[in-house]
Scaffold this motif. Structure first.
Motif, PDB file in Angstrom:
ATOM      1  N   UNK A   1       0.855  -1.427  -0.021  1.00  0.00           N
ATOM      2  CA  UNK A   1      -0.064   0.031  -0.049  1.00  0.00           C
ATOM      3  C   UNK A   1       0.958   1.230   0.043  1.00  0.00           C
ATOM      4  N   UNK A   2       0.189   2.410  -0.246  1.00  0.00           N
ATOM      5  CA  UNK A   2       1.141   3.651  -0.375  1.00  0.00           C
ATOM      6  C   UNK A   2       1.657   3.842   0.922  1.00  0.00           C
ATOM      7  N   UNK A   3       1.047   3.518   2.132  1.00  0.00           N
ATOM      8  CA  UNK A   3       1.704   3.587   3.345  1.00  0.00           C
ATOM      9  C   UNK A   3       2.738   2.682   3.719  1.00  0.00           C
ATOM     10  N   UNK A   4       3.131   1.535   2.804  1.00  0.00           N
ATOM     11  CA  UNK A   4       4.114   0.573   3.228  1.00  0.00           C
ATOM     12  C   UNK A   4       3.411  -0.516   3.759  1.00  0.00           C
ATOM     13  N   UNK A   5       2.100  -0.692   4.173  1.00  0.00           N
ATOM     14  CA  UNK A   5       1.652  -2.012   4.372  1.00  0.00           C
ATOM     15  C   UNK A   5       1.712  -3.136   3.411  1.00  0.00           C
TER      16      UNK A   5
END
Length: 174
Positions: free
Chosen positions: A82-86
């Motif tokens: 995901x964009x947040x690194x998830x």
């Protein structure tokens, strides 16, 4: 060189079971839903031809795929995380929870192309890519989620082009 088309596959992730929250499938244009149906139909034809069980469509996996396709188009990136690194498996788990006891595994294939994608185009690329092909022909999968979305002017790595993204999430729970 096809600079514009970028298939991507994520390896399967296996975990012992634990619980998480689920998700729902939102409505989309009939054009994109037709691509989703075509991907499912063609994928199951390929699996049956290889003596594998056909996959059933999962509303939860489709919700995970839809959320990721939407995020990639909105935020202008193309990746499993995901964009947040998830990591992809954590994102999917929030929609497709692990059973309290038992086996849980997920994998993901991604595809983007300028303009409108077709089921045949996506399947052709996935089947010629060893990691994608491996996901498609993995006998452990029982369910799939599919989400096709398009943007007239996708930002970031898409260069403000009109593009279509297809996310497919594979899963099994027992």
């Amino acid at each position: 060189m096809r600079l514009c088309v970028a298939p991507l596959a994520a390896a399967a992730v296996l975990f012992p079971a634990a619980a998480s929250a689920g998700g729902t499938h939102s409505s989309r244009q009939s054009t994109w839903l037709a691509v989703d149906q075509g991907v499912l139909r063609q994928m199951n034809q390929i699996r049956v031809a290889h003596h594998l069980a056909p996959l059933s469509l999962s509303a939860n996996l489709s919700a995970a795929a839809l959320q990721h396709s939407r995020e990639m188009l909105t935020d202008g990136y193309f990746a499993h995380n995901s964009a947040n690194g998830t990591p992809f498996w954590q994102r999917i788990r929030s929609f497709y929870p692990r059973p309290r006891y038992g086996y849980w595994s997920v994998a993901e294939n991604l595809y983007w192309t300028p303009g409108r994608a077709t089921a045949a185009g996506g399947m052709k690329w996935w089947m010629t890519s060893p990691p994608h092909r491996q996901n498609i022909l993995d006998p452990k999968w029982r369910q799939i989620g599919i989400a096709t979305l398009g943007s007239a002017d996708a930002p970031g790595s898409y260069g403000n082009l009109a593009v279509t993204v297809i996310t497919i999430d594979f899963g099994v729970r027992s």
